[in-house]
Write an enzyme that holds these catalytic residues in place. Sequence first.
Site, PDB file in Angstrom:
ATOM      1  N   TYR A 133       0.913  -1.156  -0.057  1.00 50.07           N
ATOM      2  CA  TYR A 133       0.061  -0.130   0.178  1.00 50.07           C
ATOM      3  C   TYR A 133       0.866   1.083  -0.214  1.00 50.07           C
ATOM      4  CZ  TYR A 133      -3.599   3.420   1.720  1.00 50.07           C
ATOM      5  OH  TYR A 133      -4.815   4.382   1.864  1.00 50.07           O
ATOM      6  N   LYS A 161      -1.008  -1.085  -4.371  1.00 53.89           N
ATOM      7  CA  LYS A 161      -1.891  -0.092  -4.315  1.00 53.89           C
ATOM      8  C   LYS A 161      -1.418   1.113  -4.613  1.00 53.89           C
ATOM      9  CE  LYS A 161      -5.048   1.611  -1.203  1.00 53.89           C
ATOM     10  NZ  LYS A 161      -5.211   2.998  -1.569  1.00 53.89           N
TER      11      LYS A 161
HETATM   12  C1  HMN Z   1      -7.911   3.206   1.915  1.00 45.54           C
HETATM   13  O1  HMN Z   1      -6.555   2.928   2.118  1.00 45.54           O
HETATM   14  O2  HMN Z   1      -8.853   3.402   2.483  1.00 45.54           O
HETATM   15  C2  HMN Z   1      -8.000   3.850   0.378  1.00 45.54           C
HETATM   16  O3  HMN Z   1      -7.734   2.759  -0.522  1.00 45.54           O
HETATM   17  C3  HMN Z   1      -7.335   4.941   0.056  1.00 45.54           C
HETATM   18  C4  HMN Z   1      -7.874   5.504  -1.412  1.00 45.54           C
HETATM   19  O4  HMN Z   1      -6.546   5.517  -2.125  1.00 45.54           O
HETATM   20  C5  HMN Z   1      -8.310   7.057  -0.972  1.00 45.54           C
HETATM   21  N1  HMN Z   1      -7.578   7.659  -0.421  1.00 45.54           N
HETATM   22  C6  HMN Z   1      -7.763   8.243   0.863  1.00 45.54           C
HETATM   23  O5  HMN Z   1      -8.696   8.287   1.447  1.00 45.54           O
HETATM   24  C7  HMN Z   1      -6.753   8.916   1.454  1.00 45.54           C
HETATM   25  C8  HMN Z   1      -8.959   7.359  -2.260  1.00 45.54           C
HETATM   26  O6  HMN Z   1     -10.226   6.714  -2.672  1.00 45.54           O
HETATM   27  C9  HMN Z   1      -9.299   9.065  -1.994  1.00 45.54           C
HETATM   28  O7  HMN Z   1     -10.331   9.298  -0.960  1.00 45.54           O
HETATM   29  C10 HMN Z   1     -10.155   9.615  -3.174  1.00 45.54           C
HETATM   30  O8  HMN Z   1      -9.417   9.368  -4.541  1.00 45.54           O
HETATM   31  C11 HMN Z   1     -10.467  11.121  -3.047  1.00 45.54           C
HETATM   32  O9  HMN Z   1      -9.168  11.697  -3.041  1.00 45.54           O
END
Ligand code: HMN
Length: 289
Positions: A133, A161
């Site tokens: 990750y 990821k």
């Molecule tokens: C997680 O670990 O919960 C997600 O996979 C993280 C994911 O990459 C999200 N990143 C964060 O919340 C920091 C994205 O889905 C993000 O929320 C979205 O692209 C809006 O910026």
Amino acid sequence: MKGIYSALLVSFDKEGNINEKGLRQIVRHNIDVNKVDGLYVGGSTGENFMLSTDEKKRIFEVVKDEVKDQIKLIAQVGSVNLKEAVELAKFATDLGYDALSAVTPFYYKFDFKEIKHYYETIINSVDNKMIIYSIPFLTGVNMNLDQFAELFENDKIIGVKFTAADFYLLERMRKRFPEKLIYAGFDEMMLSATVLGVDGAIGSTFNVNGIRARQIFELAQEGKIAEALEIQHVTNDLITDILENGLYQTIKAILEEQGIDAGFCRQPMKESTPEMRANAKAMYEKYFQ
Ligand code: HMN
């Protein structure tokens, strides 16, 4: 393991306790309405880094119990406490999670040797697979192509990821590691990542916007870029609105509009104000009705 994965939200009550009924409803909504291929459990979206080991375990348990074998499950077990990460890796593996994931160790400035030791310690303690990750904007950890290559030498480390906007690195990775799984992590950049050949995406906004996410992914894979872009535009209008209003609070409030007990965020994340909830209601009406 390819496809669209929601980074699962967790429902908490006002006191910050896990609301298991609400958690199950969020899981069901992802399966029945968003029709995702899988769930990424214990990620940033799950507010994981604010939880105790027992709470993390309970979430893994409840989610597996609700999902059974309907869709794939990835358990994010990474922790700056390596002993905890190993304990969680064993726990999720015993529950039958399809793969593990671990955030790069953060806070201290670990060197690459230490990062490699961390991943190998976790994955060599279980009979399972590991997805790195990588989320440099939150962890401050930026690994280069050669460092990813060194981690990928371990066959149990099957993918990454990739939550970053460095599309040069993403393209280099795709070319160099054709057999590894790469998941896009920024929902707002999904189209561009799909064009570069990612195998799937893991995102927070898929908890409400999973259908559009799949459309973007599949249209782009079919080479229908203009159609995919139209949907990415709508998606990014929504994401912009969500980010301006408060990320997890707003996604939860949009779920509440659909009768799901998505609850509160865990402190120190703030409680949503009446204004934030009104904005979320307007987003629900604009984008989902
Ligand atoms: C997680 O670990 O919960 C997600 O996979 C993280 C994911 O990459 C999200 N990143 C964060 O919340 C920091 C994205 O889905 C993000 O929320 C979205 O692209 C809006 O910026």
